[in-house]
Design a protein around this motif. Sequence first.
Motif, mmCIF file in Angstrom:
data_model
loop_
_atom_site.group_PDB
_atom_site.id
_atom_site.type_symbol
_atom_site.label_atom_id
_atom_site.label_comp_id
_atom_site.label_asym_id
_atom_site.label_seq_id
_atom_site.Cartn_x
_atom_site.Cartn_y
_atom_site.Cartn_z
ATOM 1 N N ARG A 69 0.415 -1.051 0.273
ATOM 2 C CA ARG A 69 -0.371 0.191 0.281
ATOM 3 C C ARG A 69 0.908 1.233 0.005
ATOM 4 O O ARG A 69 0.545 2.077 1.297
ATOM 5 C CB ARG A 69 -1.126 0.039 0.941
ATOM 6 N N ASP A 70 1.952 0.796 -0.267
ATOM 7 C CA ASP A 70 3.074 2.407 -1.010
ATOM 8 C C ASP A 70 2.893 3.408 -2.214
ATOM 9 O O ASP A 70 3.391 2.525 -2.919
ATOM 10 C CB ASP A 70 4.691 1.557 -0.454
ATOM 11 N N VAL A 71 1.705 4.083 -1.729
ATOM 12 C CA VAL A 71 1.968 4.914 -2.983
ATOM 13 C C VAL A 71 3.226 6.250 -4.140
ATOM 14 O O VAL A 71 2.748 5.043 -4.752
ATOM 15 C CB VAL A 71 0.750 6.592 -2.393
ATOM 16 N N LEU A 72 3.766 5.891 -3.053
ATOM 17 C CA LEU A 72 4.906 6.517 -3.309
ATOM 18 C C LEU A 72 6.207 6.076 -4.487
ATOM 19 O O LEU A 72 6.228 5.625 -5.388
ATOM 20 C CB LEU A 72 6.177 7.167 -2.465
ATOM 21 N N ILE A 81 -0.424 9.421 -10.862
ATOM 22 C CA ILE A 81 -1.824 9.867 -9.811
ATOM 23 C C ILE A 81 -3.111 9.982 -10.685
ATOM 24 O O ILE A 81 -3.602 9.113 -9.935
ATOM 25 C CB ILE A 81 -0.560 11.054 -9.089
ATOM 26 N N TYR A 82 -3.034 9.972 -11.385
ATOM 27 C CA TYR A 82 -4.429 10.774 -12.101
ATOM 28 C C TYR A 82 -4.992 8.966 -12.185
ATOM 29 O O TYR A 82 -6.217 9.122 -11.964
ATOM 30 C CB TYR A 82 -4.483 11.018 -13.456
ATOM 31 N N VAL A 95 -6.858 11.619 -1.657
ATOM 32 C CA VAL A 95 -6.235 12.593 -2.767
ATOM 33 C C VAL A 95 -4.928 13.088 -1.432
ATOM 34 O O VAL A 95 -4.542 13.769 -1.416
ATOM 35 C CB VAL A 95 -6.717 13.975 -2.980
ATOM 36 N N GLN A 96 -5.506 14.180 -0.295
ATOM 37 C CA GLN A 96 -5.021 15.042 0.498
ATOM 38 C C GLN A 96 -4.501 13.610 1.862
ATOM 39 O O GLN A 96 -2.993 13.776 1.606
ATOM 40 C CB GLN A 96 -5.982 15.511 1.195
ATOM 41 N N ASP A 97 -4.576 12.491 1.943
ATOM 42 C CA ASP A 97 -3.509 11.571 2.479
ATOM 43 C C ASP A 97 -2.432 10.939 1.532
ATOM 44 O O ASP A 97 -1.195 10.683 1.660
ATOM 45 C CB ASP A 97 -4.213 9.521 2.532
ATOM 46 N N VAL A 98 -2.509 11.276 0.239
ATOM 47 C CA VAL A 98 -1.390 11.230 -0.825
ATOM 48 C C VAL A 98 -0.816 12.281 -0.676
ATOM 49 O O VAL A 98 0.775 12.473 -0.716
ATOM 50 C CB VAL A 98 -2.200 10.706 -2.622
ATOM 51 N N GLY A 99 -1.225 12.913 -0.693
ATOM 52 C CA GLY A 99 -0.269 14.348 -0.639
ATOM 53 C C GLY A 99 0.206 14.958 0.527
ATOM 54 O O GLY A 99 1.201 15.293 0.325
ATOM 55 N N GLY A 100 0.374 13.904 1.629
ATOM 56 C CA GLY A 100 0.522 14.129 2.949
ATOM 57 C C GLY A 100 1.713 13.387 3.048
ATOM 58 O O GLY A 100 3.053 13.870 3.130
ATOM 59 N N MET A 101 1.603 11.928 2.027
ATOM 60 C CA MET A 101 2.408 11.068 1.680
ATOM 61 C C MET A 101 4.034 11.488 1.488
ATOM 62 O O MET A 101 4.607 11.904 1.218
ATOM 63 C CB MET A 101 2.073 9.453 0.963
#
Length: 118
Positions: A69-72, A81-82, A95-101
């Motif tokens: 579950r490692d988006v980066l 990302i889209y 999207v905010q979760d990913v932005g934080g990461m």
Amino acid sequence: MDQPGFDHHTHIPGTTLFDGKQAMKGYALNKMCYAFNKQEHREAFAADEEGFMEQYGLNEDHKQAIRDRDVLAMIAAGGNIYYLAKLTGIFKLSVQDVGGMQTGMTTEEFKQHLLDQA
């Protein structure tokens, strides 16, 4: 067409540029994520993640990033990302979760950062 003075290979700290090389690297991953536009594909993935990933020919880097579950890592492996937004939605990430990461902030810190910029 390039803009004068614009270096499309400029390094932006914390950012993986999505260029042609990344697009080729992540083709299978992005193709799989595009399939999540259909509810039945999201359900099939939830029922058998490994089988679904195999069906789309994901390489081991793609698969491990998804397992973790490692988006980066997904972005580093060529994920756009889209397209990844559908997959992160399955994982209940916003999207905010990913932005934080991406910025090294918690989701709440990132949300506040966005509000502070307004």
